[in-house]
Design a protein around this motif. Structure first.
Motif, PDB file in Angstrom:
ATOM      1  N   ASP A 143       0.816  -1.240   0.111  1.00 11.60           N
ATOM      2  CA  ASP A 143       0.029   0.007  -0.161  1.00 11.60           C
ATOM      3  C   ASP A 143       0.946   1.326   0.000  1.00 11.60           C
ATOM      4  OD1 ASP A 143       0.864   0.107   2.693  1.00 11.60           O
ATOM      5  OD2 ASP A 143      -0.830  -0.673   3.485  1.00 11.60           O
ATOM      6  N   GLU A 180       1.354   3.418   2.270  1.00  9.87           N
ATOM      7  CA  GLU A 180       1.975   3.730   3.493  1.00  9.87           C
ATOM      8  C   GLU A 180       3.385   2.980   3.295  1.00  9.87           C
ATOM      9  OE1 GLU A 180      -0.221   2.999   7.368  1.00  9.87           O
ATOM     10  OE2 GLU A 180       1.506   3.040   8.191  1.00  9.87           O
ATOM     11  N   GLY A 181       3.282   1.534   3.092  1.00  9.84           N
ATOM     12  CA  GLY A 181       4.426   0.813   2.838  1.00  9.84           C
ATOM     13  C   GLY A 181       5.448   1.289   1.998  1.00  9.84           C
ATOM     14  N   THR A 220       5.645   4.594   1.009  1.00 12.37           N
ATOM     15  CA  THR A 220       6.307   5.691   1.478  1.00 12.37           C
ATOM     16  C   THR A 220       7.262   5.530   2.569  1.00 12.37           C
ATOM     17  OG1 THR A 220       4.232   6.657   1.236  1.00 12.37           O
ATOM     18  CG2 THR A 220       5.587   8.065   2.501  1.00 12.37           C
ATOM     19  N   THR A 221       7.022   4.504   3.512  1.00  8.37           N
ATOM     20  CA  THR A 221       7.915   3.883   4.481  1.00  8.37           C
ATOM     21  C   THR A 221       9.187   3.402   3.957  1.00  8.37           C
ATOM     22  OG1 THR A 221       6.009   3.518   5.846  1.00  8.37           O
ATOM     23  CG2 THR A 221       8.308   2.599   6.683  1.00  8.37           C
ATOM     24  N   LYS A 223      11.280   6.633   2.468  1.00  9.70           N
ATOM     25  CA  LYS A 223      11.930   7.297   3.554  1.00  9.70           C
ATOM     26  C   LYS A 223      13.107   6.522   4.124  1.00  9.70           C
ATOM     27  CE  LYS A 223       7.857  10.398   4.773  1.00  9.70           C
ATOM     28  NZ  LYS A 223       6.785  10.166   5.597  1.00  9.70           N
ATOM     29  N   ASP A 245      -3.781   4.399  -6.950  1.00  6.89           N
ATOM     30  CA  ASP A 245      -2.544   4.244  -6.290  1.00  6.89           C
ATOM     31  C   ASP A 245      -1.666   4.008  -7.491  1.00  6.89           C
ATOM     32  OD1 ASP A 245      -3.371   4.388  -3.723  1.00  6.89           O
ATOM     33  OD2 ASP A 245      -3.201   2.291  -3.108  1.00  6.89           O
TER      34      ASP A 245
END
Ligand code: EPU
Length: 325
Positions: A40, A42-43, A45-46, A49, A98
């Motif tokens: 997803d 969030e995964g 983006t993490t 980063k 997405d």
């Protein structure tokens, strides 16, 4: 703690030494030091980063349908983008997709939601993010024509800065034939580029049965059918290991199609090792089995050279080369 140990802690499920051949439609590519599948945004983006923070090179892979990965693999983290949500924006003919959603899913969603525009892309392998990055196109229609906005992860320019996630209007992408501002950014082996996270697409209302009919027509045209203007498109090979068209068309008329020029220059069925130019469409090369990336590049250079000799035209790749070359 080493960088890799730290990354493993932050990204459970990360793998070491993954063979990239299995993740590309061309079926070539050596080992990635690190590999992580983001399911997803969030995964995704993490992962971006953390990789940036640890100063590890990254490359985000969609369907792997427009890339040729080196036999020597990738020195860093490959993030396989499987973030695939597609939301209809309430009270609008728009989707928020997405970047890892497949074009196939987007098309099926557009039929369900009775929104037209995407049918022309039916049969194209790839993700929405890949199509938005490369401005994928079919018969004069470009993916960028439907993009309204994009959220993009920007890695820091220097080690003191933080990465940023910015919402851009489509104009920021500077779309033109088969390219965008992102695709044009020169980065060594395409590492550490900004990454498209989500894309807002503007479509139009239509009846489901009309959308389904246009999808059927698009699929038929890819097999060499006549279009409404009576123009026959090249038959495109299916069910084989390839990365679609290798070169961009140097001009817009049919006699300036890379496939036409390569065909006239006698390239069909030309072989290097286990790689061959398709007998159906001269701008496709096919991995017959265990081809190497090196063999593919050799064949591509022969194709480029032949068209240069015969027509004095410089062909430029549409596909991208990834990894250590
Ligand atoms: N042609 C030949 N011989 C061939 C191949 C094509 O003579 O071996 C001729 C065709 O008969 C036609 C002309 O060349 O007169 C153009 O061929 P086609 O209609 O197949 O389209 P194309 O320009 O080769 C472009 C895109 C394709 C897209 C098709 C359909 C580029 C580089 N390619 O191909 O995209 O599917 O139009 O709209 O713009 C891709 O990006 O991977 C891709 C396959």
């Amino acid at each position: 703690m080493t960088k890799i140990e730290e990354l493993k802690q932050k990204l459970p499920g990360i793998k070491e030494n993954v063979i990239l051949r299995d993740w590309t439609t061309m079926g070539v590519g050596g080992v990635a030091d690190l590999f992580y599948e983001a399911i997803d945004i969030e995964g995704l983006t993490t992962a971006l980063k953390q990789t940036v923070r640890l100063d590890i090179p990254y490359f985000v892979l969609g369907s792997g349908s427009n890339v040729i990965v080196s036999d020597s693999g990738f020195p860093g983290l490959i993030i396989k983008n499987s973030a695939s949500n597609i939301l209809r924006i309430p009270d609008a003919s728009q989707f928020l997709a997405d970047s890892g959603a497949t074009i196939a899913k987007l098309i099926s969603e557009s039929a369900t939601q009775e929104l037209t525009g995407m049918e022309v892309f039916a049969g194209i392998p790839g993700t929405v993010g890949g199509a938005a990055y490369g401005n994928a196109g079919v018969r004069g229609v470009e993916f960028g024509d439907f993009v309204k906005e994009l959220t993009i992860f920007h890695p820091p320019q220097n080690s003191l800065d933080e990465p940023q996630i910015i919402r851009h209007k489509v104009s920021w992408m500077e779309y033109s034939y088969r390219t965008s501002r992102l695709k044009k950014m020169i980065h060594k082996s395409q590492v550490n580029k900004p990454v498209i996270l989500t894309i807002k697409l503007g479509l139009a209302p239509a009846k489901k049965e009309d959308i389904l009919e246009r999808i059927r027509q698009s699929v038929a045209l890819r097999s060499g059918g006549l279009d409404v203007a009576g123009y026959r498109h090249g038959v495109q090979p299916k069910g084989v290991k390839s990365s679609g068209c290798i070169f961009k068309n140097p001009g817009t008329q049919p006699e300036m199609a890379a496939g036409y020029l390569l065909d006239k220059a006698g390239l069909k069925k030309k072989k290097v090792g286990d790689v061959v130019v398709s007998k159906d469409h001269a701008n496709f090369v096919i991995n017959k089995g265990r081809a190497s990336a090196q063999e593919i590049r050799q064949l591509i250079e022969i194709m480029r050279h032949s068209v240069k000799e015969k027509y004095n035209i410089n062909l430029e790749e549409e596909v991208e080369y990834i990894g250590r070359w």
